[in-house]
Design an enzyme around this catalytic site. Structure first.
Site, PDB file in Angstrom:
ATOM      1  N   LYS A  36       0.904  -1.042   0.327  1.00 51.38           N
ATOM      2  CA  LYS A  36       0.170   0.217  -0.008  1.00 51.38           C
ATOM      3  C   LYS A  36       1.331   1.129   0.235  1.00 51.38           C
ATOM      4  O   LYS A  36       0.599   2.482  -0.293  1.00 51.38           O
ATOM      5  CB  LYS A  36      -0.484   0.069   1.612  1.00 51.38           C
ATOM      6  CG  LYS A  36      -2.436  -0.591   1.398  1.00 51.38           C
ATOM      7  CD  LYS A  36      -3.288  -0.513   2.104  1.00 51.38           C
ATOM      8  CE  LYS A  36      -4.452  -1.888   2.013  1.00 51.38           C
ATOM      9  NZ  LYS A  36      -5.346  -1.793   3.224  1.00 51.38           N
ATOM     10  N   LYS A  93      -4.703 -10.471  -6.830  1.00 48.87           N
ATOM     11  CA  LYS A  93      -6.341 -10.866  -5.709  1.00 48.87           C
ATOM     12  C   LYS A  93      -6.693  -9.753  -6.068  1.00 48.87           C
ATOM     13  O   LYS A  93      -6.701  -8.743  -6.686  1.00 48.87           O
ATOM     14  CB  LYS A  93      -5.728 -10.162  -4.159  1.00 48.87           C
ATOM     15  CG  LYS A  93      -6.167 -11.426  -3.786  1.00 48.87           C
ATOM     16  CD  LYS A  93      -5.802 -10.354  -2.488  1.00 48.87           C
ATOM     17  CE  LYS A  93      -6.287  -9.203  -2.233  1.00 48.87           C
ATOM     18  NZ  LYS A  93      -6.478  -8.568  -0.758  1.00 48.87           N
ATOM     19  N   LYS A 138     -10.782  -4.335  -3.561  1.00 47.48           N
ATOM     20  CA  LYS A 138     -12.141  -3.315  -3.261  1.00 47.48           C
ATOM     21  C   LYS A 138     -11.242  -2.425  -4.192  1.00 47.48           C
ATOM     22  O   LYS A 138     -12.070  -1.768  -4.648  1.00 47.48           O
ATOM     23  CB  LYS A 138     -12.496  -3.479  -1.520  1.00 47.48           C
ATOM     24  CG  LYS A 138     -13.638  -4.480  -0.770  1.00 47.48           C
ATOM     25  CD  LYS A 138     -13.619  -3.875   0.082  1.00 47.48           C
ATOM     26  CE  LYS A 138     -13.621  -4.606   1.304  1.00 47.48           C
ATOM     27  NZ  LYS A 138     -12.049  -3.972   2.121  1.00 47.48           N
TER      28      LYS A 138
HETATM   29  P1  TYM Z   1     -10.360  -6.812   3.954  1.00 48.62           P
HETATM   30  O1  TYM Z   1     -11.427  -6.210   4.493  1.00 48.62           O
HETATM   31  O2  TYM Z   1      -9.653  -6.352   3.295  1.00 48.62           O
HETATM   32  O3  TYM Z   1     -11.236  -8.244   3.511  1.00 48.62           O
HETATM   33  C1  TYM Z   1     -12.508  -8.138   4.443  1.00 48.62           C
HETATM   34  C2  TYM Z   1     -12.281  -9.792   4.079  1.00 48.62           C
HETATM   35  O4  TYM Z   1     -12.130 -10.493   3.220  1.00 48.62           O
HETATM   36  C3  TYM Z   1     -10.790 -11.144   3.103  1.00 48.62           C
HETATM   37  N1  TYM Z   1     -10.187 -11.148   1.439  1.00 48.62           N
HETATM   38  C4  TYM Z   1     -10.803 -12.016   0.900  1.00 48.62           C
HETATM   39  N2  TYM Z   1     -10.602 -13.179   0.475  1.00 48.62           N
HETATM   40  C5  TYM Z   1     -10.404 -14.144  -0.135  1.00 48.62           C
HETATM   41  N3  TYM Z   1     -10.918 -13.659  -2.114  1.00 48.62           N
HETATM   42  C6  TYM Z   1     -10.021 -11.827  -1.886  1.00 48.62           C
HETATM   43  N4  TYM Z   1      -9.813 -11.726  -3.003  1.00 48.62           N
HETATM   44  C7  TYM Z   1      -9.847 -11.626  -0.655  1.00 48.62           C
HETATM   45  N5  TYM Z   1      -9.688 -10.050  -0.514  1.00 48.62           N
HETATM   46  C8  TYM Z   1     -10.333 -10.008   0.793  1.00 48.62           C
HETATM   47  C9  TYM Z   1      -9.605 -10.850   3.306  1.00 48.62           C
HETATM   48  O5  TYM Z   1      -8.815 -11.864   4.461  1.00 48.62           O
HETATM   49  C10 TYM Z   1     -10.557 -10.892   5.165  1.00 48.62           C
HETATM   50  O6  TYM Z   1     -10.569 -11.653   5.961  1.00 48.62           O
HETATM   51  N6  TYM Z   1      -7.251  -6.370   8.391  1.00 48.62           N
HETATM   52  C11 TYM Z   1      -8.629  -6.859   7.480  1.00 48.62           C
HETATM   53  C12 TYM Z   1      -9.637  -6.278   8.901  1.00 48.62           C
HETATM   54  C13 TYM Z   1      -9.739  -6.515   9.983  1.00 48.62           C
HETATM   55  C14 TYM Z   1      -9.545  -7.518  10.091  1.00 48.62           C
HETATM   56  C15 TYM Z   1      -9.645  -7.248  11.900  1.00 48.62           C
HETATM   57  C16 TYM Z   1     -10.257  -9.683   9.920  1.00 48.62           C
HETATM   58  C17 TYM Z   1      -9.144  -5.632  10.549  1.00 48.62           C
HETATM   59  N7  TYM Z   1      -9.144  -5.852  12.228  1.00 48.62           N
HETATM   60  C18 TYM Z   1      -9.731  -8.188  12.972  1.00 48.62           C
HETATM   61  C19 TYM Z   1     -10.105 -10.009  10.874  1.00 48.62           C
HETATM   62  C20 TYM Z   1     -10.362  -9.467  12.298  1.00 48.62           C
HETATM   63  C21 TYM Z   1      -9.545  -6.132   5.930  1.00 48.62           C
HETATM   64  O7  TYM Z   1      -8.607  -5.586   5.791  1.00 48.62           O
HETATM   65  O8  TYM Z   1      -9.588  -7.097   5.465  1.00 48.62           O
END
Ligand code: TYM
Length: 339
Positions: A113, A200, A203
């Protein structure tokens, strides 16, 4: 016996896509039947990249509504907004003071990032994984169901709990924090972009055609799948490293139709892209349809979502405050003086 516990979250940085659903949210829906489940919309994380306040508000609410629309049942789980629980920010500070800086500099997502953002990188972006560790450790979960991209962040949370809290401030048989296990599904853990099977689905990809959002209309889904990258071969197959797009799209097809990989491999072994794409399109449209219907009905009744969040916040507050109190005491902060 007490139920085991699960915690997870999604950042409200844009429209949720099928990667978020297949990699994470769909698993939460199963887990809530067996585990005490907490899911939050991690809005404080969304501040770590440049953002628009109005969009953040709207995305935060729509992410919470999508949790419910995807099947999170407020009678079985607690749904809340991260920033509504100040304990997240407070624990983040405490953990900041206990986490070595060089642990943070290794984080792959930070490096990626930071490169994308150029010179304008905030301290928050570097600190992001510590806030995530706070999100997790406050709830003492047994399992954290996430996609593969969060593996390194989970490892950091485990190291902080073990090496920086339990072993420094805990007693031998009386750990302050549970060291949580990641739950990363082999199927769905990494859904790839529709435009490039080697990167990947995300968003933040500026190309909307790279992802199917959970609220995309049937027409948009048709257009996006039509444009999705293919190759020159006939027959869909898994695990051919020369054909990442075939592997990804066949995997999505298997998941959205709830069929095994063996079954779809056989079904599509001789199928050309021209026949496969419409099949995949209709399968995606019909599995998103109930989610979109529930979302629309919730949007018409904002009071219902509000009440779900009020209840979820109350449950999450009780648990997180008791963990925070234990950590504060263990590291030597004086107890708060209440009137
Ligand atoms: P975020 O918002 O990027 O994504 C949310 C969840 O979706 C999963 N994910 C994917 N899984 C499969 N294929 C993909 N292309 C894909 N893109 C995203 C992510 O692995 C995630 O599970 N840091 C985290 C948010 C967070 C969090 C937490 C998660 C903050 N605090 C505590 C668990 C526990 C994030 O940015 O996810």
């Amino acid at each position: 016996m007490n139920k085991k516990r699960v915690l997870s979250g999604v950042q409200p940085t844009g429209a949720l896509h099928i990667g978020n659903w297949l990699g994470a949210i769909r698993n939460w829906v199963e887990l809530q039947n067996e585990y005490e489940t907490y899911v939050c919309v991690v809005d404080l994380h969304a501040l770590t990249v440049p953002h628009n306040p109005e969009e953040l508000k709207a995305n935060t609410l729509s992410t919470a509504a999508l949790y419910v629309a995807c099947g999170m049942d407020p009678n079985k789980c607690s749904i809340f907004i991260q920033s509504h629980i100040p304990a997240h920010s407070e624990l983040c500070w405490l953990l900041n003071c206990l986490t070595p800086l060089n642990w943070m500099e290794r984080m792959i997502q930070f490096k990626e990032k930071a490169v994308k953002q150029g010179y304008n990188v905030s301290i928050g972006l570097l600190d992001y994984p510590v806030l995530m560790a706070a999100d997790i450790l406050l709830y003492n979960p047994d399992l954290v169901p996430v996609g593969e991209d969060q593996k390194q962040h989970l490892e950091l949370a485990r190291n902080i709990a073990q090496q920086r809290i339990n072993s420094k401030f805990g007693k031998k048989d009386n750990h302050i924090l549970k060291v949580p296990e990641p739950l990363i599904m082999k199927e769905g853990g990494k859904i790839m972009s529709l435009c490039d099977g080697k990167s990947k689905m995300s968003k933040s990809d500026p190309n909307e055609n790279s992802r199917i959002s959970l609220l995309d209309s049937p027409d948009i889904i048709r257009k996006k799948i039509k444009r999705a990258k293919t190759d020159q071969y006939i027959g869909l197959e898994f695990d051919n490293s020369n054909r990442p797009e075939a592997d990804n799209l066949l995997g999505i097809y298997s998941m959205v139709t709830n069929q095994s990989r063996e079954k779809v491999s056989k079904e599509c072994a001789e199928m050309g892209w021209g026949k496969f794409k419409p099949l995949l399109t209709e399968a995606i449209i019909s599995c998103l349809q109930p989610i979109q219907e529930k979302y629309t009905s919730l949007s018409k009744n904002p009071e219902e979502l509000n009440q779900i969040l009020i209840n979820g916040t109350q449950q999450a507050k009780e648990l997180s405050n008791s963990t925070l109190k234990r950590i504060r005491k263990a590291i030597g902060l004086l107890e708060q003086i209440d009137k």
